[in-house]
Design a protein around this motif. Structure first.
Motif, PDB file in Angstrom:
ATOM      1  N   LEU A 107      16.810  62.101  29.981  1.00  0.00           N
ATOM      2  CA  LEU A 107      17.389  61.764  28.502  1.00  0.00           C
ATOM      3  C   LEU A 107      18.146  62.557  28.264  1.00  0.00           C
ATOM      4  N   PHE A 108      20.047  62.577  27.908  1.00  0.00           N
ATOM      5  CA  PHE A 108      20.602  63.776  27.203  1.00  0.00           C
ATOM      6  C   PHE A 108      21.204  62.879  25.795  1.00  0.00           C
ATOM      7  N   VAL A 109      20.106  63.918  24.904  1.00  0.00           N
ATOM      8  CA  VAL A 109      19.760  62.791  23.165  1.00  0.00           C
ATOM      9  C   VAL A 109      20.866  63.933  22.448  1.00  0.00           C
ATOM     10  N   ALA A 110      22.020  62.778  21.925  1.00  0.00           N
ATOM     11  CA  ALA A 110      22.534  63.290  20.120  1.00  0.00           C
ATOM     12  C   ALA A 110      21.564  63.136  19.432  1.00  0.00           C
ATOM     13  N   ARG A 111      21.058  63.744  18.234  1.00  0.00           N
ATOM     14  CA  ARG A 111      20.722  62.967  16.965  1.00  0.00           C
ATOM     15  C   ARG A 111      21.793  64.322  16.247  1.00  0.00           C
ATOM     16  N   ASN A 112      21.808  62.453  14.807  1.00  0.00           N
ATOM     17  CA  ASN A 112      21.952  63.739  14.303  1.00  0.00           C
ATOM     18  C   ASN A 112      20.916  62.339  12.315  1.00  0.00           C
ATOM     19  N   ALA A 113      21.555  63.241  11.486  1.00  0.00           N
ATOM     20  CA  ALA A 113      20.700  61.986  10.250  1.00  0.00           C
ATOM     21  C   ALA A 113      21.956  59.903  10.695  1.00  0.00           C
ATOM     22  N   GLY A 114      21.166  59.067  10.574  1.00  0.00           N
ATOM     23  CA  GLY A 114      22.017  58.393  10.102  1.00  0.00           C
ATOM     24  C   GLY A 114      22.309  57.816  11.698  1.00  0.00           C
ATOM     25  N   ASN A 115      21.966  58.439  12.732  1.00  0.00           N
ATOM     26  CA  ASN A 115      22.745  57.695  14.329  1.00  0.00           C
ATOM     27  C   ASN A 115      24.046  57.612  14.355  1.00  0.00           C
ATOM     28  N   VAL A 116      25.196  58.237  13.224  1.00  0.00           N
ATOM     29  CA  VAL A 116      26.531  58.188  13.395  1.00  0.00           C
ATOM     30  C   VAL A 116      27.447  59.201  14.546  1.00  0.00           C
ATOM     31  N   ALA A 117      27.882  58.418  15.270  1.00  0.00           N
ATOM     32  CA  ALA A 117      28.945  58.588  16.555  1.00  0.00           C
ATOM     33  C   ALA A 117      30.361  59.382  15.301  1.00  0.00           C
ATOM     34  N   ASP A 118      30.222  60.392  15.403  1.00  0.00           N
ATOM     35  CA  ASP A 118      31.531  61.494  14.518  1.00  0.00           C
ATOM     36  C   ASP A 118      31.812  62.240  16.207  1.00  0.00           C
ATOM     37  N   THR A 119      32.947  62.978  15.831  1.00  0.00           N
ATOM     38  CA  THR A 119      33.592  64.073  16.667  1.00  0.00           C
ATOM     39  C   THR A 119      32.658  64.375  18.285  1.00  0.00           C
ATOM     40  N   ALA A 120      31.541  65.142  17.333  1.00  0.00           N
ATOM     41  CA  ALA A 120      30.755  65.553  18.033  1.00  0.00           C
ATOM     42  C   ALA A 120      29.833  65.418  18.605  1.00  0.00           C
ATOM     43  N   VAL A 121      29.319  63.981  18.418  1.00  0.00           N
ATOM     44  CA  VAL A 121      29.002  63.319  18.793  1.00  0.00           C
ATOM     45  C   VAL A 121      29.499  62.214  19.901  1.00  0.00           C
ATOM     46  N   LEU A 122      30.685  61.732  19.690  1.00  0.00           N
ATOM     47  CA  LEU A 122      31.814  61.218  20.875  1.00  0.00           C
ATOM     48  C   LEU A 122      31.697  62.382  22.629  1.00  0.00           C
ATOM     49  N   GLY A 123      31.731  63.193  21.890  1.00  0.00           N
ATOM     50  CA  GLY A 123      32.338  64.855  22.633  1.00  0.00           C
ATOM     51  C   GLY A 123      30.840  65.041  23.602  1.00  0.00           C
ATOM     52  N   THR A 124      30.041  64.856  23.299  1.00  0.00           N
ATOM     53  CA  THR A 124      28.443  65.088  24.077  1.00  0.00           C
ATOM     54  C   THR A 124      28.546  63.661  25.093  1.00  0.00           C
ATOM     55  N   ILE A 125      28.481  62.317  24.091  1.00  0.00           N
ATOM     56  CA  ILE A 125      28.345  61.655  25.153  1.00  0.00           C
ATOM     57  C   ILE A 125      29.225  61.356  25.794  1.00  0.00           C
ATOM     58  N   GLU A 126      30.727  61.873  26.064  1.00  0.00           N
ATOM     59  CA  GLU A 126      31.245  62.208  27.340  1.00  0.00           C
ATOM     60  C   GLU A 126      31.493  63.020  27.931  1.00  0.00           C
ATOM     61  N   TYR A 127      30.714  63.940  27.374  1.00  0.00           N
ATOM     62  CA  TYR A 127      30.286  65.007  28.330  1.00  0.00           C
ATOM     63  C   TYR A 127      28.878  63.892  29.737  1.00  0.00           C
TER      64      TYR A 127
END
Length: 236
Positions: A107-127
């Motif tokens: 699993l490729f996991v990104a976490r933050n309070a409230g599971n918000v797709a901010d810029t850092a998360v979008l880059g992580t998901i794209e990667y």
């Protein structure tokens, strides 16, 4: 029940993975091919595996020694995640456990309070999707989310949050405003709406993911995790 009974072990998983063509560099502008093996799962197969894993977590959550030393050695040089999970930082929400005890590299996991797709998360998901070949993206909200509760308090009680928490919660406030006064539990409704909006935001904010979804290479879904029962509800 042993952990190996509730998930596919690494050797079996790798035997199903496809071999990527060689390339050294991942770029935003061009679709990259990793030199590492990628998962052979389709988006729907990855989703079915998450659902089956969660069912095992709910019905037989006991785990035994995971053979982590061998697993660590097998994944040290590469990774082939078959799902990307954006979820809350809440310590009770552990994707590797609630989806059936999956192992390292799955699993490729990104976490933050409230599971918000901010810029850092979008880059992580794209990667994860383009470089690592992860075919599924799940935005996972959860019952009694503190960040969502804070956003609801801002909307309903005009609470002013201190420090960096206020700006962080602002991203969730539109979801809370949309649910104020509706039937049902305000916070619970907002958790689901926040997950939906962030799933939509991934598609709206990422040309890469949107193109891969259009080509059938990636699926983006959202879900709700019940802390009491352990069940994950994938919302269509």
């Amino acid at each position: 029940m042993c952990l190996e009974c509730v998930r596919m072990n690494r050797r079996t998983f790798m035997s199903l993975a496809t071999t990527g063509t060689a390339a050294c560099l991942w770029t935003i502008s061009g679709r990259s091919n990793s030199a590492f093996a990628r998962t052979g799962l389709s988006p729907d197969e990855a989703l079915a595996r998450l659902k089956a894993g969660n069912a095992k977590f709910v019905n037989a959550p006991q785990l035994c020694e995971a053979g982590l030393r061998e697993e660590r050695a097998n994944t040290a040089g590469d990774q082939s995640p078959w799902a990307t999970i954006l979820t809350c930082s809440d310590s009770r929400v552990a994707p590797e456990l609630i989806f059936g005890g999956v192992g390292l590299g799955e699993l490729f996991v990104a976490r933050n309070a409230g599971n918000v797709a901010d810029t850092a998360v979008l880059g992580t998901i794209e990667y994860g999707a383009e470089h690592l070949g992860s075919p599924l993206v799940v935005v996972l909200g959860h019952q009694r989310c503190g960040a969502v509760q804070a956003a609801c308090d801002v909307v309903a009680k005009h609470v002013e949050l201190q420090g960096s928490i206020g700006p962080m919660v602002e991203a969730i406030v539109p979801a809370a405003k949309s649910q104020e006064g509706k039937p049902g539990d305000f916070v619970d409704n907002t958790v689901r709406e926040n997950a939906r909006r962030n799933a939509a935001g991934i598609l709206a904010g990422s040309d890469i993911i949107r193109e891969m979804v259009h080509e059938g290479q990636v699926k983006v879904v959202y879900a709700y995790y019940d802390l009491d029962s352990g069940m994950v509800d994938f919302i269509d």
